[in-house]
Scaffold this motif. Structure first.
Motif, PDB file in Angstrom:
ATOM      1  N   GLU A 128       0.839  -1.200   0.000  1.00  0.00           N
ATOM      2  CA  GLU A 128       0.000   0.000   0.000  1.00  0.00           C
ATOM      3  C   GLU A 128       0.876   1.254   0.000  1.00  0.00           C
ATOM      4  OE1 GLU A 128      -2.554  -0.555   3.348  1.00  0.00           O
ATOM      5  OE2 GLU A 128      -3.599  -2.245   2.444  1.00  0.00           O
ATOM      6  N   TRP A 129       1.651   1.437  -1.047  1.00  0.00           N
ATOM      7  CA  TRP A 129       2.459   2.627  -1.233  1.00  0.00           C
ATOM      8  C   TRP A 129       2.571   2.884  -2.727  1.00  0.00           C
ATOM      9  CZ3 TRP A 129       6.928   2.214  -4.111  1.00  0.00           C
ATOM     10  CH2 TRP A 129       7.419   0.919  -4.310  1.00  0.00           C
ATOM     11  N   ARG A 130       2.994   4.098  -3.039  1.00  0.00           N
ATOM     12  CA  ARG A 130       3.153   4.454  -4.451  1.00  0.00           C
ATOM     13  C   ARG A 130       4.225   5.542  -4.562  1.00  0.00           C
ATOM     14  NH1 ARG A 130      -2.777   7.264  -4.516  1.00  0.00           N
ATOM     15  NH2 ARG A 130      -2.244   9.127  -3.317  1.00  0.00           N
ATOM     16  N   PRO A 131       4.889   5.622  -5.712  1.00  0.00           N
ATOM     17  CA  PRO A 131       5.886   6.686  -5.915  1.00  0.00           C
ATOM     18  C   PRO A 131       5.214   8.056  -5.847  1.00  0.00           C
ATOM     19  CG  PRO A 131       6.131   4.952  -7.550  1.00  0.00           C
ATOM     20  CD  PRO A 131       4.842   4.680  -6.843  1.00  0.00           C
ATOM     21  N   SER A 132       5.859   8.984  -5.176  1.00  0.00           N
ATOM     22  CA  SER A 132       5.291  10.328  -5.019  1.00  0.00           C
ATOM     23  C   SER A 132       5.783  11.292  -6.089  1.00  0.00           C
ATOM     24  CB  SER A 132       5.647  10.884  -3.636  1.00  0.00           C
ATOM     25  OG  SER A 132       7.043  11.126  -3.550  1.00  0.00           O
ATOM     26  N   VAL A 139       8.390   8.134  -1.714  1.00  0.00           N
ATOM     27  CA  VAL A 139       7.333   7.137  -1.529  1.00  0.00           C
ATOM     28  C   VAL A 139       6.197   7.731  -0.725  1.00  0.00           C
ATOM     29  CG1 VAL A 139       6.751   4.964  -0.393  1.00  0.00           C
ATOM     30  CG2 VAL A 139       8.854   5.148  -1.711  1.00  0.00           C
ATOM     31  N   GLU A 140       4.998   7.520  -1.203  1.00  0.00           N
ATOM     32  CA  GLU A 140       3.796   7.956  -0.492  1.00  0.00           C
ATOM     33  C   GLU A 140       3.098   6.717   0.049  1.00  0.00           C
ATOM     34  OE1 GLU A 140       0.377  11.206  -1.355  1.00  0.00           O
ATOM     35  OE2 GLU A 140       0.555   9.616  -2.833  1.00  0.00           O
ATOM     36  N   LEU A 142      -0.015   4.899   1.743  1.00  0.00           N
ATOM     37  CA  LEU A 142      -1.456   5.127   1.723  1.00  0.00           C
ATOM     38  C   LEU A 142      -2.061   4.818   3.080  1.00  0.00           C
ATOM     39  CD1 LEU A 142      -2.198   3.442  -1.719  1.00  0.00           C
ATOM     40  CD2 LEU A 142      -1.581   5.818  -1.245  1.00  0.00           C
TER      41      LEU A 142
END
Length: 238
Positions: A128-132, A139-140, A142
């Motif tokens: 539950e993360w994504r590149p910011s 990393v962003e 969630l």
């Protein structure tokens, strides 16, 4: 590097929040200067960050020239000391480390071992993360979507079958952020009752949501709630 310190200046100076538990639960057992330095540096550096999940990358340490000079006499010695000190802090449990795969390769993220830090590690493990797209915080992570029943029980009161049905309907009709905000306002106004929350939601839906008018809306919701109470119908949904 000049190691003398001239003292703190007069006037206001920025303070770094460090849990008291650090001093009587961790500090007595930290017997390595490098470990102590990276631990304190992490608290200080993260205090300047914003957002729900705060973390440091290896580059946050190595990019601070003065900090690195204090770890070793040469760049090579400082690098070795940093890796050793971070490993000690992770093994101690002061810091948490997560590894992720980004375009540049594997990246290590360091969190303070707090409830938010542990939550971040679990979220990363679940993917539950994504590149910011930001170099400083690449990393962003969630946030877990709040459960409407948990929100109600934590903020308003015990859940009943009738309330559960009302919550399911409200979840379909209103944005989750509205539900969360309306419950928060109910708590602030000491009106822990679903009718009060519902009155706020209906007002927002009828007149539109305006953050600046929230306080006035809650007064109207309070009056509507009082009208319901005066009906004496005997079918209380609270």
């Amino acid at each position: 590097m000049n190691s003398s310190f001239k003292g703190f200046p007069q006037g206001k100076v920025r303070l770094t929040p460090i849990p008291a538990l650090f001093f009587h639960e961790l500090l007595p057992y930290i017997d390595h200067l490098g470990e102590l330095k990276v631990s304190l540096y992490a608290f200080w550096r993260m205090s300047y960050q914003e957002g729900n999940f705060r973390y440091l990358q290896l580059g946050d340490f190595t990019g601070d020239e003065r900090f690195m000079q204090g770890l070793g006499g040469t760049p090579e010695a400082a690098q070795a000391a940093l890796h050793d000190s971070l490993e000690r802090a992770v093994q101690r449990g002061t810091l948490l480390r997560a590894s992720i795969e980004v375009e540049e390769g594997e990246q290590s993220l360091y969190f303070v071992n707090s409830p938010r830090g542990r939550e971040a590690l679990q979220a990363i493990a679940r993917g539950e993360w994504r590149p910011s797209g930001q170099a400083q915080q690449p990393v962003e992570i969630l946030d877990e979507a709040p459960n409407i029943f948990r929100l109600y029980e934590e903020n308003i009161g015990p859940l009943t079958p009738m309330i559960a049905d009302a919550l399911r309907e409200a979840e379909q009709e209103y944005p989750i952020q509205w539900l969360e905000d309306a419950m928060r306002i109910a708590v602030e106004n000491n009106a822990r009752n679903w009718r009060y929350v519902e009155a706020i939601l209906e007002r927002w839906q009828d007149k539109g949501r305006d953050e600046q008018k929230d306080r006035r809306d809650t007064e109207k919701a309070r009056r509507k709630y009082a009208e319901w109470e005066n009906l004496g119908s005997g079918q209380d949904r609270s």
